[in-house]
Design a protein around this motif. Structure first.
Motif, short mmCIF file in Angstrom:
data_model
loop_
_atom_site.label_atom_id
_atom_site.label_comp_id
_atom_site.label_asym_id
_atom_site.label_seq_id
_atom_site.Cartn_x
_atom_site.Cartn_y
_atom_site.Cartn_z
N GLN A 195 13.32 -48.10 6.52
CA GLN A 195 14.37 -48.25 5.51
C GLN A 195 15.71 -47.74 6.04
O GLN A 195 16.49 -47.13 5.33
CB GLN A 195 13.99 -47.53 4.22
CG GLN A 195 12.76 -48.14 3.54
CD GLN A 195 12.35 -47.42 2.28
OE1 GLN A 195 12.48 -46.19 2.16
NE2 GLN A 195 11.83 -48.17 1.31
N GLY A 196 15.95 -48.00 7.34
CA GLY A 196 17.20 -47.64 7.98
C GLY A 196 17.29 -46.21 8.44
O GLY A 196 18.32 -45.82 9.03
N GLN A 197 16.26 -45.39 8.24
CA GLN A 197 16.29 -43.98 8.62
C GLN A 197 15.44 -43.74 9.85
O GLN A 197 14.28 -44.15 9.91
CB GLN A 197 15.79 -43.10 7.48
CG GLN A 197 15.84 -41.61 7.80
CD GLN A 197 15.43 -40.74 6.64
OE1 GLN A 197 15.09 -41.24 5.58
NE2 GLN A 197 15.45 -39.43 6.84
N ASP A 198 16.01 -43.05 10.83
CA ASP A 198 15.30 -42.73 12.06
C ASP A 198 14.18 -41.73 11.76
O ASP A 198 14.39 -40.71 11.11
CB ASP A 198 16.29 -42.14 13.06
CG ASP A 198 15.67 -41.78 14.40
OD1 ASP A 198 14.58 -42.31 14.71
OD2 ASP A 198 16.27 -40.96 15.13
N LEU A 199 12.97 -42.03 12.26
CA LEU A 199 11.83 -41.14 12.05
C LEU A 199 11.56 -40.22 13.23
O LEU A 199 10.56 -39.50 13.24
CB LEU A 199 10.56 -41.96 11.76
CG LEU A 199 10.58 -42.89 10.55
CD1 LEU A 199 9.21 -43.53 10.36
CD2 LEU A 199 11.00 -42.15 9.28
N SER A 200 12.45 -40.19 14.20
CA SER A 200 12.24 -39.41 15.42
C SER A 200 11.99 -37.94 15.09
O SER A 200 12.73 -37.32 14.33
CB SER A 200 13.45 -39.50 16.34
OG SER A 200 13.66 -40.81 16.79
N GLY A 201 10.93 -37.41 15.69
CA GLY A 201 10.64 -35.98 15.56
C GLY A 201 10.00 -35.56 14.26
O GLY A 201 9.64 -34.39 14.10
N MET A 202 9.84 -36.47 13.32
CA MET A 202 9.23 -36.12 12.04
C MET A 202 7.72 -35.96 12.20
O MET A 202 7.08 -36.69 12.94
CB MET A 202 9.52 -37.19 10.98
CG MET A 202 10.91 -37.21 10.45
SD MET A 202 11.04 -38.32 9.02
CE MET A 202 12.81 -38.21 8.70
N GLY A 203 7.17 -35.01 11.45
CA GLY A 203 5.73 -34.85 11.40
C GLY A 203 5.11 -35.88 10.48
O GLY A 203 5.79 -36.53 9.69
#
Length: 234
Positions: free
Chosen positions: A63-71
């Motif tokens: 939804q346009g949001q970067d998920l990098s590094g998220m658990g």
């Protein structure tokens, strides 16, 4: 509208490089299918999207949001659910308890629960049974029910028909069609007939890379391409 975008995703597991630059876009609505031979990287792709294995930075957006590094827990809170190949249910808990654990507040929205009963009557029938006592098809139904007990924008489902009887596969297909009217499904599936009956869009993964993307209807009509990419015989 693009719901999930995967761009040049690379994933290493220990010293091994498994994904070498996966790219595809999942539009909102319907079923998007990932196809490929055994060991191509399909499961690793789902696990990387879900944060169970960390992919390269800036390679997954939702939804346009970067998920990098998220658990994984934070990714799930964004509205993504995951049904793994091993189903991920708790055998020592009842059907009811398995579903309670999948809720945000430990209580059921009765409309959503009734929807699950309508999709999977076995859930209501075996409500108080421990999950280990269910058949393989019933366990798969419970795993999918856990994924939709809360509102989700996207569900990742890995090999849901593996080892199931044809009648259960048909029932699962009908349920997925209904679910996909309101929730996008990203499906990994080896059963090509099942996949093409549901998929709107698709991608083929080979050796950790996407080698083909397009409409499922177009791919299903091209037997030569199926044979080349999947080893399917007309």
């Amino acid at each position: 509208m693009t719901l999930l975008s995967v761009k040049d995703m690379k994933t290493n597991i220990g010293q091994y490089s498994v994904l070498h630059g996966i790219s595809f876009d999942v539009p909102e609505g319907g079923v998007f299918v990932l196809l490929g031979r055994n060991g191509a990287g399909k499961t690793t792709t789902l696990r990387s999207i879900m944060g169970l294995w960390q992919p390269s930075a800036n390679s997954v957006s939702f939804q346009g949001q970067d998920l990098s590094g998220m658990g994984t827990a934070d990714i799930a809170r964004k509205g993504i659910a995951y049904v793994p190949e091993n189903m991920g249910i708790f055998g020592g808990l009842t059907v009811e308890e398995n579903l309670i654990l999948a809720t945000a507040k430990g209580t059921f929205d009765q409309k959503r629960l009734q929807r699950i009963y309508d999709l999977f009557p076995a859930i209501e029938k075996f409500w108080t049974k421990q999950a280990w006592s269910l058949s393989g098809g019933q366990k798969q139904m419970l795993a999918v029910a856990r994924a939709i007990i809360e509102p989700r924008a996207l569900i990742l489902i890995d090999e849901p028909t593996k080892g199931l009887a044809p009648s259960i596969v048909a029932a699962m297909g009908e349920a997925f069609r209904e679910i996909s009217q309101s929730t996008t499904i990203l499906l990994v599936e080896q059963n090509f007939n099942f996949a093409r009956s549901l998929g709107r869009d698709m991608a083929v993964i080979e050796d950790g890379r996407v080698v083909h993307t397009g409409s499922m209807a177009g791919f299903a009509a091209d037997t030569e391409l199926q044979g080349h990419l999947l080893g399917l015989s007309a």
